[in-house]
Design an enzyme around this catalytic site. Structure first.
Site, PDB file in Angstrom:
ATOM      1  N   GLU A  57       0.829  -1.201   0.000  1.00  5.82           N
ATOM      2  CA  GLU A  57       0.000   0.000   0.000  1.00  5.82           C
ATOM      3  C   GLU A  57       0.869   1.260   0.000  1.00  5.82           C
ATOM      4  O   GLU A  57       0.614   2.215  -0.740  1.00  5.82           O
ATOM      5  CB  GLU A  57      -0.925   0.015   1.226  1.00  5.82           C
ATOM      6  N   CYS A  80      -2.190  -3.635   7.261  1.00  5.63           N
ATOM      7  CA  CYS A  80      -1.752  -3.910   8.631  1.00  5.63           C
ATOM      8  C   CYS A  80      -2.135  -2.762   9.550  1.00  5.63           C
ATOM      9  O   CYS A  80      -2.356  -1.632   9.125  1.00  5.63           O
ATOM     10  CB  CYS A  80      -0.248  -4.168   8.672  1.00  5.63           C
ATOM     11  N   CYS A  89      -0.193   0.375   7.619  1.00 11.87           N
ATOM     12  CA  CYS A  89      -0.714   0.729   6.295  1.00 11.87           C
ATOM     13  C   CYS A  89      -2.119   1.318   6.374  1.00 11.87           C
ATOM     14  O   CYS A  89      -2.497   2.149   5.544  1.00 11.87           O
ATOM     15  CB  CYS A  89      -0.703  -0.495   5.387  1.00 11.87           C
ATOM     16  N   ARG A 188      13.090 -27.489  -3.052  1.00 11.95           N
ATOM     17  CA  ARG A 188      13.874 -26.986  -1.915  1.00 11.95           C
ATOM     18  C   ARG A 188      13.886 -25.458  -1.890  1.00 11.95           C
ATOM     19  O   ARG A 188      13.796 -24.835  -0.828  1.00 11.95           O
ATOM     20  CB  ARG A 188      15.314 -27.487  -2.001  1.00 11.95           C
ATOM     21  N   ASP A 204      25.071 -40.253   5.722  1.00 14.05           N
ATOM     22  CA  ASP A 204      25.039 -39.813   4.328  1.00 14.05           C
ATOM     23  C   ASP A 204      25.853 -38.545   4.060  1.00 14.05           C
ATOM     24  O   ASP A 204      26.184 -38.265   2.910  1.00 14.05           O
ATOM     25  CB  ASP A 204      23.600 -39.575   3.881  1.00 14.05           C
ATOM     26  N   ARG A 211      20.654 -25.902  -5.480  1.00 12.30           N
ATOM     27  CA  ARG A 211      21.411 -25.578  -6.678  1.00 12.30           C
ATOM     28  C   ARG A 211      20.458 -25.418  -7.870  1.00 12.30           C
ATOM     29  O   ARG A 211      19.392 -26.041  -7.897  1.00 12.30           O
ATOM     30  CB  ARG A 211      22.440 -26.675  -6.975  1.00 12.30           C
TER      31      ARG A 211
END
Length: 351
Positions: A57, A80, A89, A188, A204, A211
């Site tokens: 706004e 808000c 706002c 991701r 792991d 990426r």
């Protein structure tokens, strides 16, 4: 009061502005605003570009200047009503002389609510609920996190068609195809947190970065979160400088999500092993499931998820499928994978 077709078109434009490329997915909602003159002409447009920047706004008002007086503000989220990094706002609209405000979604943030009432008290016409479903979908994760007081959880796994995520010797690298791995990085990037268990880190040694299709790390990396009580080797790749990492020393999924929510995290991408997945499923804390299914049979090895305590087929967990997509091979000789997206029926527990 009624909403004109011009205002509806303006709301569609505001939604498009809110979804502009480059706008961060959190922690703030994405918001767009269009200012209309009395004859329906567009006076100015604006959108929120991320935490600390002007709200939609205020962005539009700054472009409109004195032309904002008497205008209608069409905004995707209720203005808000509080002072944070920026001012309220609702007060900015009142000060600018806006006569009418058309809102899509009411603000669910308890800190910011009340903007519509403040506007009405100042004599501004307010209409809410215009294209509200589209607005909620735009901010699906933010809305969920604020309404439920915890992050939205997406559990992703790769499996053979007989439900194995790794062979008997523990190897799992080629369960998913190159196309599936590229697609995983795309997903991701839509989250602000990657979560695994300590065993996954110890065995792991994942990097848990995002990426692009060329393998180059993206500029904005999610938080890497490790959940579990045991100490870990600080030399594991997850503790390097490529992204921020936090060790959540708990085995309780609810406690882990509470901690992450306190850190302003709204979307957790769960990539741990079968034990961690079973813990979140058992706690009713998985909201979306993304499965990459490879055309292979292993006949043994590690299951995609641990024991869920389901003794009979009648008690099986049924998951509504929301999307099925065939991922075409990137290279000759690659397997074709299928991505299946499911929504988790939620109960009151954990929500």
């Amino acid at each position: 009061m009624t909403v004109s077709e011009i205002e509806r078109d303006a709301m569609r434009r505001a939604l498009a502005l809110a979804a502009s490329p480059g706008v961060p997915l959190g922690p703030n909602p994405r918001v767009g605003c269009v200012l209309l003159a009395a004859d329906g002409a567009v006076v100015a447009e604006g959108y929120h570009r991320g935490a600390g920047s002007p709200h939609a706004e205020v962005d539009a008002l700054s472009r409109a200047g004195e032309r904002a007086s008497g205008a209608t503000a069409v905004v995707t989220l209720e203005p808000c009503n509080h002072t944070g990094r920026t001012g309220p706002c609702a007060q900015a609209l009142i000060a600018a002389g806006v006569r009418r405000v058309v809102v899509a979604q009411r603000d669910v943030n308890p800190v910011a609510v009340g903007g519509a009432e403040t506007l009405r008290s100042a004599g501004v016409e307010v209409e809410t609920g215009v294209l509200v479903d589209e607005a909620r979908e735009l901010n699906r994760v933010w809305t969920f996190a604020v309404e439920h007081g915890r992050p939205f959880v997406t559990w992703k796994f790769a499996t053979s068609i007989d439900g194995r995520s790794a062979a008997a010797d523990g190897t799992s690298r080629w369960v998913s195809s190159p196309a599936a791995r590229v697609d995983t990085h795309r997903l991701r990037a839509l989250c602000d947190t990657m979560l695994v268990g300590t065993n996954t880190v110890a065995v792991d040694d994942p990097h848990l970065t995002v990426r692009d299709p060329e393998g180059v790390p993206v500029a904005r990396q999610p938080l890497r979160a490790v959940m579990g009580e045991r100490d870990l080797d600080p030399g594991r790749r997850i503790f390097d400088e490529a992204a921020e990492t936090v060790h959540l020393r708990t085995r309780d999924p609810e406690a882990a999500l509470k901690d992450l929510f306190a850190r302003d995290r709204q979307h957790v991408f769960l990539e741990g092993g079968p034990t961690l997945a079973a813990a979140f499923l058992g706690a009713d804390l998985v909201d979306e499931i993304v499965a990459y299914v490879a055309p292979m049979l292993l006949g043994g090895g590690r299951a995609a998820v641990g024991d869920l305590g389901i003794p009979t087929i009648a008690d099986a967990l049924h998951l509504p499928v929301t999307d099925v997509t065939v991922l075409e091979p990137l290279n000759d000789g690659d397997d074709l994978n299928v991505r299946i997206t499911m929504s988790r029926p939620t109960s009151a527990k954990g929500h």
